[in-house]
Design a protein around this motif. Structure first.
Motif, short mmCIF file in Angstrom:
data_model
loop_
_atom_site.label_atom_id
_atom_site.label_comp_id
_atom_site.label_asym_id
_atom_site.label_seq_id
_atom_site.Cartn_x
_atom_site.Cartn_y
_atom_site.Cartn_z
N ILE A 119 0.85 -1.18 0.00
CA ILE A 119 0.00 0.00 0.00
C ILE A 119 0.89 1.23 0.00
O ILE A 119 1.96 1.24 0.62
CB ILE A 119 -0.92 0.02 1.25
CG1 ILE A 119 -1.70 -1.29 1.35
CG2 ILE A 119 -1.89 1.20 1.20
CD1 ILE A 119 -2.45 -1.46 2.65
N ASN A 120 0.46 2.29 -0.70
CA ASN A 120 1.24 3.52 -0.71
C ASN A 120 1.53 3.97 0.72
O ASN A 120 0.62 4.05 1.55
CB ASN A 120 0.47 4.62 -1.46
CG ASN A 120 1.27 5.91 -1.57
OD1 ASN A 120 1.39 6.66 -0.60
ND2 ASN A 120 1.83 6.15 -2.74
N PRO A 121 2.80 4.24 1.06
CA PRO A 121 3.17 4.55 2.44
C PRO A 121 2.46 5.78 3.02
O PRO A 121 2.13 5.81 4.21
CB PRO A 121 4.68 4.77 2.38
CG PRO A 121 5.00 4.97 0.94
CD PRO A 121 3.97 4.21 0.17
N LEU A 122 2.22 6.79 2.19
CA LEU A 122 1.52 7.99 2.68
C LEU A 122 0.07 7.67 3.03
O LEU A 122 -0.47 8.14 4.04
CB LEU A 122 1.58 9.12 1.64
CG LEU A 122 2.95 9.75 1.40
CD1 LEU A 122 2.86 10.81 0.32
CD2 LEU A 122 3.50 10.35 2.69
N VAL A 123 -0.56 6.85 2.19
CA VAL A 123 -1.94 6.44 2.44
C VAL A 123 -2.01 5.57 3.69
O VAL A 123 -2.90 5.72 4.52
CB VAL A 123 -2.52 5.67 1.23
CG1 VAL A 123 -3.92 5.13 1.54
CG2 VAL A 123 -2.57 6.59 0.01
N VAL A 144 7.49 15.31 11.27
CA VAL A 144 8.79 15.08 10.63
C VAL A 144 9.28 13.67 10.93
O VAL A 144 9.79 12.97 10.05
CB VAL A 144 9.82 16.12 11.14
CG1 VAL A 144 11.23 15.75 10.67
CG2 VAL A 144 9.45 17.52 10.66
N ASN A 145 9.07 13.23 12.16
CA ASN A 145 9.51 11.91 12.60
C ASN A 145 8.85 10.81 11.78
O ASN A 145 9.52 9.90 11.26
CB ASN A 145 9.18 11.75 14.08
CG ASN A 145 9.64 10.42 14.64
OD1 ASN A 145 8.90 9.44 14.60
ND2 ASN A 145 10.85 10.38 15.16
N TRP A 146 7.54 10.87 11.64
CA TRP A 146 6.82 9.82 10.92
C TRP A 146 7.08 9.87 9.42
O TRP A 146 7.17 8.83 8.76
CB TRP A 146 5.32 9.91 11.22
CG TRP A 146 4.99 9.26 12.52
CD1 TRP A 146 4.80 9.88 13.73
CD2 TRP A 146 4.84 7.87 12.78
NE1 TRP A 146 4.54 8.97 14.71
CE2 TRP A 146 4.55 7.73 14.17
CE3 TRP A 146 4.91 6.73 11.99
CZ2 TRP A 146 4.35 6.48 14.76
CZ3 TRP A 146 4.71 5.49 12.58
CH2 TRP A 146 4.43 5.37 13.95
N GLY A 148 15.17 11.65 12.00
CA GLY A 148 14.18 10.92 12.80
C GLY A 148 14.54 10.91 14.28
O GLY A 148 13.69 11.14 15.13
N GLY A 149 15.81 10.65 14.58
CA GLY A 149 16.25 10.60 15.97
C GLY A 149 16.16 11.95 16.67
O GLY A 149 15.68 12.04 17.81
N LEU A 150 16.59 13.01 15.99
CA LEU A 150 16.52 14.36 16.57
C LEU A 150 15.08 14.80 16.78
O LEU A 150 14.73 15.36 17.83
CB LEU A 150 17.25 15.36 15.66
CG LEU A 150 18.77 15.25 15.62
CD1 LEU A 150 19.34 16.22 14.58
CD2 LEU A 150 19.38 15.53 16.99
N SER A 151 14.22 14.54 15.79
CA SER A 151 12.81 14.92 15.92
C SER A 151 12.14 14.11 17.02
O SER A 151 11.26 14.63 17.73
CB SER A 151 12.08 14.74 14.59
OG SER A 151 12.10 13.38 14.16
N ALA A 152 12.55 12.84 17.20
CA ALA A 152 11.98 12.01 18.27
C ALA A 152 12.36 12.57 19.64
O ALA A 152 11.54 12.57 20.56
CB ALA A 152 12.48 10.56 18.13
N SER A 173 10.34 8.22 8.77
CA SER A 173 10.22 6.76 8.93
C SER A 173 9.50 6.11 7.75
O SER A 173 9.71 4.93 7.46
CB SER A 173 9.49 6.43 10.23
OG SER A 173 8.12 6.76 10.14
N ILE A 174 8.66 6.89 7.06
CA ILE A 174 7.95 6.37 5.90
C ILE A 174 8.87 6.30 4.68
O ILE A 174 8.88 5.31 3.94
CB ILE A 174 6.72 7.26 5.59
CG1 ILE A 174 5.58 6.94 6.56
CG2 ILE A 174 6.24 7.07 4.16
CD1 ILE A 174 4.98 5.56 6.39
N TYR A 175 9.65 7.33 4.47
CA TYR A 175 10.48 7.39 3.26
C TYR A 175 11.78 6.59 3.36
O TYR A 175 12.28 6.09 2.35
CB TYR A 175 10.79 8.85 2.92
CG TYR A 175 9.63 9.58 2.29
CD1 TYR A 175 9.21 9.26 1.00
CD2 TYR A 175 8.93 10.56 2.98
CE1 TYR A 175 8.15 9.91 0.41
CE2 TYR A 175 7.85 11.21 2.41
CZ TYR A 175 7.46 10.89 1.12
OH TYR A 175 6.39 11.52 0.54
N ALA A 176 12.33 6.47 4.56
CA ALA A 176 13.62 5.80 4.73
C ALA A 176 13.66 4.36 4.19
O ALA A 176 14.60 4.00 3.47
CB ALA A 176 14.04 5.83 6.19
#
Length: 293
Positions: A33-37, A80-82, A158-162, A85-88
């Motif tokens: 499934i598309n990650p954004l969806v 930003v965090n999520w 991701g780590g900094l935003s978390a 995590s979606i694109y990585a």
């Protein structure tokens, strides 16, 4: 008395276990499934759930959002965090992203703890974890179609935003006397708006089959409702610094579960996991023995 002392870590342990299981097994359910969806569906379902169980406190929760600009910081950081995590996983190695993410989170926790306590083992842990990042950048080999550099960059983001989220959400919930589930009811709202905008701008179809919906509901419960609740509880009980250090055991457990499920050991992943483990626990063990002697 000693048992009660360690009970405060139960939420962090549950978070690490569930997140590792989700990463190795559950997230594969919606890989087509598309990650954004996927993220939009999961964020909406999680928001609805946490709002439903807090119907009596809606005015208190949303009143806090309007009156305190800290909400914007925590909402932006979680967005930003999520997204990172979606694109990585699509552009890099998922294990690299996960490792760098939690390494950076732990570095933030150790550094802040060092600033407060001046205990040298916290600084040594920071140095070991930074060296681990260098090792990954120099020696880790991934498919030519994927980018190691992008994975590291997204992991750092991701780590900094978390950590920013942990800091701001802890401050926000304490100031407004919010329970963990109440904070989770309002934290996904800006993320949902952001995702809707991205999906509309990218002209991505929102249609989902019944099988898609079933898969995403399972993923939401296992990945976005239960673990994040225990993580929020960890932040509330232990604070941003200590919780950031404890959850950094996640990639180690992911490596163990993945090795068991695949019946093989990736030596590069083993090296990363071992150096992370050394950075997390060895300096404290050594300095505790020295002080006892």
């Amino acid at each position: 008395m000693q048992m009660n002392k360690y009970k405060q870590y139960n939420d962090a342990i549950i978070y690490v276990i569930l997140t590792a299981i989700s990463f190795v097994y559950i997230d594969k359910l919606g890989s087509y499934i598309n990650p954004l969806v996927s993220l939009l569906f999961m964020a909406v379902v999680a928001s609805i759930w946490f709002n439903l169980i807090n119907l009596k406190h809606l005015s208190k929760m949303y009143g806090a959002c309007i009156s305190d600009r800290t909400y914007l910081i925590l909402a932006f950081s979680i967005g930003v965090n999520w997204l990172s995590s979606i694109y990585a996983p699509h552009y890099s190695d998922p294990f690299i992203y996960l490792s760098i993410y939690f390494i950076v989170l732990a570095i933030c926790g150790f550094y802040v703890t060092y600033r407060k306590t001046k205990l040298i083992h916290n600084l040594i842990s920071c140095i070991i974890l930074i060296i681990t990042c260098v090792i990954i950048n120099v020696f880790y080999v991934i498919e030519t179609t994927r980018s190691l550099t992008l994975g590291i960059i997204l992991g750092i983001i991701g780590g900094l935003s978390a950590y920013i989220y942990a800091l701001s959400s802890g401050k926000f919930s304490k100031k407004h006397n919010l329970e963990s589930s109440q904070l989770l009811a309002i934290r996904f709202i800006p993320l949902c708006v952001m995702l809707l905008t991205l999906i509309k701008f990218s002209k991505i179809p929102l249609s989902l089959s019944f099988a898609n919906i079933c898969s995403l509901i399972i993923m939401t419960v296992i990945s976005l409702i239960i673990p994040v609740y225990f993580y929020q509880q960890t932040i509330k009980k232990l604070g941003a610094a200590k919780s950031s250090i404890l959850v950094a055991f996640t990639p180690i457990l992911v490596f163990i579960l993945f090795s068991i499920s695949q019946f093989k050991i990736e030596m590069s992943n083993l090296l990363v996991s071992m150096t992370v483990l050394i950075g997390l626990i060895l300096p404290k063990i050594i300095f505790r023995r020295v002080s006892n002697d």
